[in-house]
Motif scaffolding. Structure first.
Motif, PDB file in Angstrom:
ATOM      1  N   THR A 223       0.804  -1.229   0.000  1.00  0.00           N
ATOM      2  CA  THR A 223       0.000   0.000   0.000  1.00  0.00           C
ATOM      3  C   THR A 223       0.831   1.269   0.000  1.00  0.00           C
ATOM      4  N   GLY A 224       2.122   1.183   0.260  1.00  0.00           N
ATOM      5  CA  GLY A 224       2.988   2.370   0.257  1.00  0.00           C
ATOM      6  C   GLY A 224       4.406   1.975  -0.167  1.00  0.00           C
ATOM      7  N   THR A 225       5.005   2.792  -1.028  1.00  0.00           N
ATOM      8  CA  THR A 225       6.366   2.510  -1.508  1.00  0.00           C
ATOM      9  C   THR A 225       7.334   3.586  -1.051  1.00  0.00           C
ATOM     10  N   PHE A 226       8.631   3.294  -1.201  1.00  0.00           N
ATOM     11  CA  PHE A 226       9.675   4.205  -0.758  1.00  0.00           C
ATOM     12  C   PHE A 226       9.704   5.456  -1.632  1.00  0.00           C
ATOM     13  N   GLY A 227       9.824   6.651  -0.962  1.00  0.00           N
ATOM     14  CA  GLY A 227       9.923   7.921  -1.667  1.00  0.00           C
ATOM     15  C   GLY A 227       8.596   8.533  -2.032  1.00  0.00           C
ATOM     16  N   GLN A 228       7.514   7.880  -1.698  1.00  0.00           N
ATOM     17  CA  GLN A 228       6.200   8.427  -2.028  1.00  0.00           C
ATOM     18  C   GLN A 228       5.969   9.706  -1.226  1.00  0.00           C
ATOM     19  N   PRO A 229       5.655  10.846  -1.902  1.00  0.00           N
ATOM     20  CA  PRO A 229       5.503  12.098  -1.161  1.00  0.00           C
ATOM     21  C   PRO A 229       4.153  12.162  -0.426  1.00  0.00           C
ATOM     22  N   GLY A 230       4.089  12.959   0.670  1.00  0.00           N
ATOM     23  CA  GLY A 230       2.838  13.141   1.419  1.00  0.00           C
ATOM     24  C   GLY A 230       3.079  13.925   2.706  1.00  0.00           C
ATOM     25  N   SER A 231       2.059  14.657   3.121  1.00  0.00           N
ATOM     26  CA  SER A 231       2.173  15.490   4.332  1.00  0.00           C
ATOM     27  C   SER A 231       2.011  14.692   5.607  1.00  0.00           C
ATOM     28  N   MET A 232       1.551  13.454   5.483  1.00  0.00           N
ATOM     29  CA  MET A 232       1.347  12.644   6.678  1.00  0.00           C
ATOM     30  C   MET A 232       2.660  12.137   7.255  1.00  0.00           C
ATOM     31  N   TRP A 233       3.740  12.270   6.493  1.00  0.00           N
ATOM     32  CA  TRP A 233       5.061  11.836   6.980  1.00  0.00           C
ATOM     33  C   TRP A 233       5.893  13.062   7.335  1.00  0.00           C
ATOM     34  N   SER A 234       6.542  12.983   8.434  1.00  0.00           N
ATOM     35  CA  SER A 234       7.281  14.133   8.956  1.00  0.00           C
ATOM     36  C   SER A 234       8.436  14.526   8.030  1.00  0.00           C
ATOM     37  N   GLY A 236       8.274  14.356   4.852  1.00  0.00           N
ATOM     38  CA  GLY A 236       7.687  14.827   3.596  1.00  0.00           C
ATOM     39  C   GLY A 236       7.546  13.739   2.568  1.00  0.00           C
ATOM     40  N   TYR A 237       8.089  12.564   2.795  1.00  0.00           N
ATOM     41  CA  TYR A 237       7.945  11.438   1.857  1.00  0.00           C
ATOM     42  C   TYR A 237       7.995  10.159   2.668  1.00  0.00           C
ATOM     43  N   HIS A 238       7.542   9.067   2.045  1.00  0.00           N
ATOM     44  CA  HIS A 238       7.490   7.777   2.716  1.00  0.00           C
ATOM     45  C   HIS A 238       8.882   7.177   2.736  1.00  0.00           C
ATOM     46  N   THR A 239       9.335   6.701   3.891  1.00  0.00           N
ATOM     47  CA  THR A 239      10.698   6.216   4.067  1.00  0.00           C
ATOM     48  C   THR A 239      10.805   4.703   4.079  1.00  0.00           C
ATOM     49  N   GLY A 240       9.719   4.002   3.794  1.00  0.00           N
ATOM     50  CA  GLY A 240       9.783   2.545   3.833  1.00  0.00           C
ATOM     51  C   GLY A 240       8.830   1.908   2.848  1.00  0.00           C
ATOM     52  N   LEU A 241       8.528   0.595   3.092  1.00  0.00           N
ATOM     53  CA  LEU A 241       7.624  -0.192   2.249  1.00  0.00           C
ATOM     54  C   LEU A 241       6.545  -0.774   3.150  1.00  0.00           C
ATOM     55  N   ASP A 242       5.259  -0.524   2.803  1.00  0.00           N
ATOM     56  CA  ASP A 242       4.135  -0.947   3.655  1.00  0.00           C
ATOM     57  C   ASP A 242       3.516  -2.236   3.122  1.00  0.00           C
ATOM     58  N   PHE A 243       3.424  -3.248   4.027  1.00  0.00           N
ATOM     59  CA  PHE A 243       2.730  -4.506   3.732  1.00  0.00           C
ATOM     60  C   PHE A 243       1.412  -4.490   4.546  1.00  0.00           C
ATOM     61  N   ALA A 244       0.314  -4.197   3.879  1.00  0.00           N
ATOM     62  CA  ALA A 244      -0.974  -4.172   4.598  1.00  0.00           C
ATOM     63  C   ALA A 244      -1.446  -5.601   4.826  1.00  0.00           C
ATOM     64  N   ALA A 245      -1.779  -5.899   6.074  1.00  0.00           N
ATOM     65  CA  ALA A 245      -2.251  -7.247   6.431  1.00  0.00           C
ATOM     66  C   ALA A 245      -3.112  -7.120   7.696  1.00  0.00           C
ATOM     67  N   PRO A 246      -3.939  -8.096   7.929  1.00  0.00           N
ATOM     68  CA  PRO A 246      -4.797  -8.032   9.131  1.00  0.00           C
ATOM     69  C   PRO A 246      -3.956  -7.994  10.417  1.00  0.00           C
ATOM     70  N   THR A 247      -4.520  -7.352  11.426  1.00  0.00           N
ATOM     71  CA  THR A 247      -3.839  -7.282  12.714  1.00  0.00           C
ATOM     72  C   THR A 247      -3.616  -8.695  13.251  1.00  0.00           C
ATOM     73  N   GLY A 248      -2.430  -8.925  13.781  1.00  0.00           N
ATOM     74  CA  GLY A 248      -2.077 -10.237  14.322  1.00  0.00           C
ATOM     75  C   GLY A 248      -1.365 -11.145  13.333  1.00  0.00           C
ATOM     76  N   THR A 249      -1.242 -10.683  12.074  1.00  0.00           N
ATOM     77  CA  THR A 249      -0.510 -11.507  11.095  1.00  0.00           C
ATOM     78  C   THR A 249       0.935 -11.628  11.548  1.00  0.00           C
ATOM     79  N   LEU A 250       1.486 -12.856  11.465  1.00  0.00           N
ATOM     80  CA  LEU A 250       2.848 -13.112  11.932  1.00  0.00           C
ATOM     81  C   LEU A 250       3.879 -12.341  11.100  1.00  0.00           C
ATOM     82  N   ILE A 251       4.867 -11.775  11.833  1.00  0.00           N
ATOM     83  CA  ILE A 251       6.008 -11.102  11.189  1.00  0.00           C
ATOM     84  C   ILE A 251       7.235 -11.967  11.444  1.00  0.00           C
ATOM     85  N   LYS A 252       7.929 -12.374  10.340  1.00  0.00           N
ATOM     86  CA  LYS A 252       9.070 -13.286  10.444  1.00  0.00           C
ATOM     87  C   LYS A 252      10.375 -12.568  10.071  1.00  0.00           C
TER      88      LYS A 252
END
Length: 344
Positions: A223-234, A236-252
Motif C-alpha cells: 500500500t505504500g512505496t519508498f519515496g512516495q511524497p505526502g504530508s502525513m510523513w514528517s 515529507g515522503y514515505h521512508t519505507g515499504l508498507d505490507f498491509a495485512a490483518p492485525t495479528g498476522t505473523l512477522i518473520k
C-alpha cells in the motif's frame, strides 16, 4: 667471138668523197677519213684507281667518249646518292679496264661484250644501291614497329600492374573489413555470452540467497512505496515499504541476525530492529506485539512479532525500512529485497 678483158678497178681515193654524204654543203674534216689505230697493252696502261680512255684521233670519237663518260659519271653519282639516302657507306663500283674507246665502236664480235659488261656493272651497282635503300627503309620500319610494340608492351604491363595492385588493395580492404566484422561479431558474441553467464550466475546466487532470505509476511498488499511524497510523513515522503495485512498476522525474520532494539518508538509504534551480520538494520514498525528481546539471535523465518496499527498509521500494516550499516537514512526496501532474490 672474142671476149674483152675487164678493165681494172680504179683505186680508192679518199679525197674524192662526195661533199654531201653527211648532208653538209661542204666537206668537213671531222668526218674522216681516219687512220685505223689498234691500241696495244704497251700503248694503253691502266691507271690504278682511275680508268682513263686514250685520246682518239678525230673529233667524232672524242664526242662519243665524252657522252659515255658523262653517262658513267651520272650512273656513279646516282649510286652515290642512293648510298647517301640509305645512310650506309657508298658502294664501290668497279669498272673494267677498256683497251680503247674505239673498240666500243668496233664491228668486231668482242666490242659488244665489253660494252655490255660495262653497262651491266653500272646497272648492277644502281640496283644494289636501290636494294640497300629498300633494306634500310625496311630496317627503319622494323625498328619503329619494334619500338611501338615495346611501348605498347610497357603500357600493357603498367596497366596490368595497376589492375593487379587495385585488385590486391580491394582484396586487402575486403579482408580487413571481413576481419573487422568478424572481430565485432566475436566481441558481441563474447559480450552476450558473458552477459548470459553473468545473468545465470546472478540467478543462481539469488536462488541461493532466496533460501536464506524470505519475505516478512505471507499474505499482504503493498500500500505504500519508498519515496512516495505526502504530508502525513514528517520527512515529507514515505521512508519505507508498507505490507498491509490483518492485525495479528505473523512477522518473520527476513534473514538471520541479532535483535538490537525492541520496544516503543513514537510515530513508528512498537518497533523491532534486526541487525544482520553485514551491519544492515531492518526496522519492523507498527507491530501489535513483539516476540523477541534485545541481544537475541534469530534465524531466517523466525517469528519476531505481529502486524498492528500502533503509532502514526491509518490502518494495520507492517512498515519495513532498510538502513545499510546502521545509517540514519534508509534505502528502498523493494530494491534491497529483489537483490536478495525476493519479489514483494
Amino acid at each position: 667471138m672474142a671476149s674483152n678483158r675487164p678493165a681494172p678497178e680504179a683505186p680508192f681515193v679518199p679525197a674524192q668523197r662526195e661533199s654531201d654524204i653527211f648532208g653538209y654543203g661542204e666537206y668537213r674534216t671531222e668526218e674522216g677519213p681516219w687512220e685505223e689505230w689498234n691500241p696495244t697493252e704497251e700503248s694503253i696502261r691502266p691507271v690504278r684507281g682511275r680508268h682513263r680512255v686514250a685520246k682518239q684521233r678525230g673529233g667524232g670519237l672524242a664526242r662519243s667518249s665524252t657522252v659515255l663518260g658523262v653517262g658513267v659519271i651520272a650512273a656513279v653519282g646516282a649510286g652515290g646518292m642512293a648510298s647517301a639516302h640509305t645512310g650506309k657507306p657508298p658502294v664501290s663500283i668497279s669498272m673494267p679496264d677498256l683497251p680503247s674507246v674505239g673498240s666500243l665502236f668496233d664491228d668486231s664480235s668482242d666490242a659488244p661484250a665489253a660494252t655490255t659488261a660495262s653497262l651491266t656493272g653500272v646497272g648492277t651497282a644502281s640496283a644494289s644501291a636501290d636494294s640497300d635503300q629498300s633494306d634500310a627503309g625496311e630496317a627503319l620500319r622494323n625498328r619503329i614497329m619494334a619500338q611501338a610494340e615495346q611501348q605498347q608492351s610497357k603500357a600493357e604491363t603498367k596497366a596490368t600492374a595497376a589492375a593487379v595492385a587495385a585488385a590486391e588493395k580491394q582484396t586487402a580492404d575486403a579482408a580487413a573489413k571481413a576481419e573487422k566484422e568478424a572481430a565485432a561479431k566475436a566481441a558481441d558474441a563474447k559480450q552476450k555470452a558473458e552477459a548470459a553467464a553473468k545473468k545465470q550466475a546472478e540467478e543462481e546466487r539469488l536462488a541461493e540467497l532466496a533460501k536464506q532470505f524470505q519475505l516478512p509476511v505471507v499474505s499482504y498488499t503493498i500500500t505504500g512505496t519508498f519515496g512516495q511524497p505526502g504530508s502525513m510523513w514528517s520527512s515529507g515522503y514515505h521512508t519505507g515499504l508498507d505490507f498491509a495485512a490483518p492485525t495479528g498476522t505473523l512477522i518473520k525474520a527476513i534473514h538471520g541476525g541479532t535483535i538490537t532494539e525492541a520496544g516503543w518508538a513514537g510515530a513508528y509504534g512498537y518497533r523491532t530492529i534486526l541487525t544482520l551480520d553485514d551491519g544492515t538494520e531492518l526496522w519492523f514498525c507498527h507491530q501489535s506485539s513483539i516476540n523477541v528481546k534485545v541481544g537475541q539471535k534469530v534465524g531466517t523465518g523466525d517469528v519476531i512479532g505481529r502486524v498492528g496499527a500502533t503509532g502514526n498509521v491509518t490502518g494495520p500494516h507492517l512498515h519495513l525500512e532498510v538502513h545499510p550499516n546502521g545509517q540514519a537514512t534508509g534505502i528502498d526496501p523493494m530494491t534491497w529485497l529483489r537483490g536478495k532474490g525476493l519479489t514483494p
